[in-house]
Scaffold this motif. Structure first.
Motif, PDB file in Angstrom:
ATOM      1  N   PRO A   9       0.838  -1.203   0.000  1.00 12.98           N
ATOM      2  CA  PRO A   9       0.000   0.000   0.000  1.00 12.98           C
ATOM      3  C   PRO A   9       0.875   1.256   0.000  1.00 12.98           C
ATOM      4  O   PRO A   9       2.003   1.259   0.500  1.00 12.98           O
ATOM      5  N   LEU A  10       0.332   2.326  -0.558  1.00 14.44           N
ATOM      6  CA  LEU A  10       1.126   3.545  -0.702  1.00 14.44           C
ATOM      7  C   LEU A  10       1.573   4.126   0.633  1.00 14.44           C
ATOM      8  O   LEU A  10       2.667   4.675   0.746  1.00 14.44           O
ATOM      9  N   ARG A  11       0.736   4.021   1.660  1.00 14.28           N
ATOM     10  CA  ARG A  11       1.151   4.538   2.969  1.00 14.28           C
ATOM     11  C   ARG A  11       2.403   3.821   3.452  1.00 14.28           C
ATOM     12  O   ARG A  11       3.298   4.433   4.045  1.00 14.28           O
ATOM     13  N   HIS A  17      10.164   4.784   2.723  1.00 16.34           N
ATOM     14  CA  HIS A  17      11.163   5.618   2.050  1.00 16.34           C
ATOM     15  C   HIS A  17      11.235   7.033   2.623  1.00 16.34           C
ATOM     16  O   HIS A  17      11.989   7.868   2.101  1.00 16.34           O
ATOM     17  N   GLY A  18      10.489   7.303   3.693  1.00 18.78           N
ATOM     18  CA  GLY A  18      10.541   8.618   4.315  1.00 18.78           C
ATOM     19  C   GLY A  18      10.099   9.745   3.397  1.00 18.78           C
ATOM     20  O   GLY A  18      10.713  10.811   3.386  1.00 18.78           O
ATOM     21  N   LEU A  19       9.024   9.517   2.659  1.00 20.29           N
ATOM     22  CA  LEU A  19       8.603  10.478   1.637  1.00 20.29           C
ATOM     23  C   LEU A  19       7.551  11.453   2.159  1.00 20.29           C
ATOM     24  O   LEU A  19       6.388  11.412   1.765  1.00 20.29           O
ATOM     25  N   ARG A  20       7.955  12.324   3.007  1.00 20.23           N
ATOM     26  CA  ARG A  20       7.044  13.384   3.448  1.00 20.23           C
ATOM     27  C   ARG A  20       6.901  14.403   2.323  1.00 20.23           C
ATOM     28  O   ARG A  20       7.888  14.867   1.746  1.00 20.23           O
ATOM     29  N   ALA A  21       5.651  14.742   1.986  1.00 22.29           N
ATOM     30  CA  ALA A  21       5.413  15.670   0.885  1.00 22.29           C
ATOM     31  C   ALA A  21       6.033  17.034   1.186  1.00 22.29           C
ATOM     32  O   ALA A  21       5.965  17.526   2.312  1.00 22.29           O
ATOM     33  N   LYS A  22       6.631  17.630   0.164  1.00 23.86           N
ATOM     34  CA  LYS A  22       7.272  18.933   0.305  1.00 23.86           C
ATOM     35  C   LYS A  22       6.402  20.026  -0.309  1.00 23.86           C
ATOM     36  O   LYS A  22       6.070  19.970  -1.498  1.00 23.86           O
ATOM     37  N   LYS A  23       6.055  21.011   0.488  1.00 31.66           N
ATOM     38  CA  LYS A  23       5.265  22.131  -0.010  1.00 31.66           C
ATOM     39  C   LYS A  23       6.018  22.897  -1.087  1.00 31.66           C
ATOM     40  O   LYS A  23       5.429  23.400  -2.047  1.00 31.66           O
ATOM     41  N   VAL A  54       3.976  13.328 -15.176  1.00 32.54           N
ATOM     42  CA  VAL A  54       4.835  14.337 -14.557  1.00 32.54           C
ATOM     43  C   VAL A  54       4.576  14.341 -13.057  1.00 32.54           C
ATOM     44  O   VAL A  54       3.429  14.406 -12.615  1.00 32.54           O
ATOM     45  N   GLY A  55       5.636  14.264 -12.279  1.00 35.53           N
ATOM     46  CA  GLY A  55       5.515  14.299 -10.827  1.00 35.53           C
ATOM     47  C   GLY A  55       4.851  13.080 -10.234  1.00 35.53           C
ATOM     48  O   GLY A  55       3.871  13.204  -9.489  1.00 35.53           O
ATOM     49  N   PRO A  56       5.360  11.885 -10.498  1.00 34.12           N
ATOM     50  CA  PRO A  56       4.723  10.666  -9.989  1.00 34.12           C
ATOM     51  C   PRO A  56       4.817  10.500  -8.480  1.00 34.12           C
ATOM     52  O   PRO A  56       4.034   9.749  -7.892  1.00 34.12           O
ATOM     53  N   GLY A  57       5.769  11.178  -7.830  1.00 33.39           N
ATOM     54  CA  GLY A  57       5.917  11.020  -6.382  1.00 33.39           C
ATOM     55  C   GLY A  57       6.176   9.573  -6.025  1.00 33.39           C
ATOM     56  O   GLY A  57       7.023   8.904  -6.628  1.00 33.39           O
ATOM     57  N   PRO A  58       5.440   9.020  -5.048  1.00 29.02           N
ATOM     58  CA  PRO A  58       5.655   7.621  -4.662  1.00 29.02           C
ATOM     59  C   PRO A  58       5.058   6.617  -5.641  1.00 29.02           C
ATOM     60  O   PRO A  58       5.224   5.415  -5.467  1.00 29.02           O
ATOM     61  N   ASP A  79      12.012  15.077  -7.609  1.00 29.36           N
ATOM     62  CA  ASP A  79      12.376  14.760  -6.226  1.00 29.36           C
ATOM     63  C   ASP A  79      13.127  13.427  -6.182  1.00 29.36           C
ATOM     64  O   ASP A  79      12.534  12.358  -6.312  1.00 29.36           O
ATOM     65  N   GLU A  80      14.424  13.500  -5.965  1.00 28.92           N
ATOM     66  CA  GLU A  80      15.239  12.280  -5.984  1.00 28.92           C
ATOM     67  C   GLU A  80      14.886  11.310  -4.868  1.00 28.92           C
ATOM     68  O   GLU A  80      15.184  10.117  -4.958  1.00 28.92           O
ATOM     69  N   ARG A  81      14.228  11.780  -3.825  1.00 31.01           N
ATOM     70  CA  ARG A  81      13.814  10.881  -2.744  1.00 31.01           C
ATOM     71  C   ARG A  81      12.828   9.819  -3.234  1.00 31.01           C
ATOM     72  O   ARG A  81      12.719   8.740  -2.644  1.00 31.01           O
ATOM     73  N   CYS A  82      12.093  10.143  -4.301  1.00 25.57           N
ATOM     74  CA  CYS A  82      11.053   9.237  -4.808  1.00 25.57           C
ATOM     75  C   CYS A  82      11.603   8.163  -5.743  1.00 25.57           C
ATOM     76  O   CYS A  82      10.885   7.199  -6.057  1.00 25.57           O
ATOM     77  N   LEU A  83      12.827   8.309  -6.185  1.00 22.83           N
ATOM     78  CA  LEU A  83      13.358   7.398  -7.208  1.00 22.83           C
ATOM     79  C   LEU A  83      13.427   5.944  -6.741  1.00 22.83           C
ATOM     80  O   LEU A  83      13.106   5.033  -7.515  1.00 22.83           O
ATOM     81  N   PRO A  84      13.833   5.637  -5.502  1.00 29.60           N
ATOM     82  CA  PRO A  84      13.840   4.230  -5.087  1.00 29.60           C
ATOM     83  C   PRO A  84      12.447   3.596  -5.104  1.00 29.60           C
ATOM     84  O   PRO A  84      12.290   2.433  -5.502  1.00 29.60           O
ATOM     85  N   ALA A  85      11.421   4.330  -4.678  1.00 30.85           N
ATOM     86  CA  ALA A  85      10.061   3.793  -4.716  1.00 30.85           C
ATOM     87  C   ALA A  85       9.617   3.534  -6.150  1.00 30.85           C
ATOM     88  O   ALA A  85       8.976   2.511  -6.453  1.00 30.85           O
TER      89      ALA A  85
END
Length: 278
Positions: A9-11, A17-23, A54-58, A79-85
């Motif tokens: 699940p996405l949560r 991956h510690g993906l807190r959304a960035k404003k 564009v902007g797939p995030g998790p 956002d490079e934090r999202c690349l592993p997910a």
């Protein structure tokens, strides 16, 4: 939330991956995979389709697109934090997902997708309008894309589909409706996202027309409409006076009343004026 694939699940993905959304990046993650699948389906049957996201995030919408049968998805993520997910999704759908790390405003995707391709995206709020205008104003038409299925703040979506004479009618409505069929296909409440935005969101679907509704130069039209609606409370002769020294004569030649205001001018009228300035 039902399962659409064998991935977590996405949560859980976001937590892992510690993906807190960035404003600062305009991020609001859509967590319900039922909803992401609905957005994917709103773009039409996906079997055999090439899709730009564009902007797939998790990767919630990415998973929806792939699960609904997209042959290939090209996802552009800043956002490079999202690349592993996203790499985990690529591994679960071998050969069907390519992820580009970079800013969608700077990345050229034309050589990476088979024409015509579709755009399906929960656009980051801070670049969504600029990307839409770029997709709507290429020099050559029809464009490389066949349809755009995009999520915006509901207020922005309503501006895109607005009719002449309404307060919401403006530059986006003219540019979108000049070259495409456009409609709102889904409305989403703030609580569908993490973190919840302050406003509702809506998904619009635009289908490229074979030809623009009326002839006009895209660059001239975009510049002229932007200037007109930037001072929408002024009469046309005042709002557009910097475009030509004889702007009143050109307005009359286009069949427009110089004392009208921008929101009163239909798309046909804007195009007629653009032809006098082109």
């Amino acid at each position: 939330m039902s399962r659409i694939d064998d991935l977590p699940p996405l949560r859980d993905v976001i937590a892992a991956h510690g993906l807190r959304a960035k404003k600062s990046m305009g991020q609001n993650f859509l967590l319900d995979l039922n909803l992401t699948s609905r957005i994917a389906r709103a773009s039409g049957p996906l079997a055999g389709a090439s899709v730009l996201e564009v902007g797939p995030g998790p990767g919630g919408l990415t998973r929806g697109l792939l699960a609904e049968g997209a042959r290939r998805v090209l996802a552009v993520e800043k956002d490079e934090r999202c690349l592993p997910a996203l790499a985990e999704i690529a591994a679960a759908y071998p050969g069907r997902l390519e992820v580009l790390s970079g800013d969608a405003l700077d990345v050229d995707v034309t050589a990476r997708l088979d024409r015509p391709w579709r755009v399906v995206a929960n656009l980051p709020y801070n670049i969504g309008t600029e990307l839409l205008v770029r997709w709507l104003t290429p020099r050559d038409w029809p464009p490389a894309w066949e349809s755009l299925t995009l999520m915006f703040q509901k207020e922005v979506a309503e501006r895109i589909v607005a009719a002449p004479g309404s307060k919401a009618y403006g530059r986006l409505a003219v540019l979108a409706q000049w070259r495409s069929e456009v409609r709102i296909v889904l409305t989403l409440p703030p609580e569908a996202f993490a973190p919840p935005p302050k406003v509702a969101s809506a998904v619009i679907h635009l289908t490229a027309l074979p030809e623009p509704r009326f002839p006009a130069d895209a660059d001239v039209l975009e510049r002229m409409v932007a200037k007109g609606f930037n001072q929408r409370r002024k009469m046309l002769r005042a709002a557009l006076k910097g475009l030509a020294p004889d702007i009143e004569d050109r307005l009359r030649a286009a069949g427009l009343d110089p004392t009208e205001r921008a929101e009163q001018v239909p798309i046909e009228g804007w195009c007629a004026l653009a032809r006098t300035l082109g």
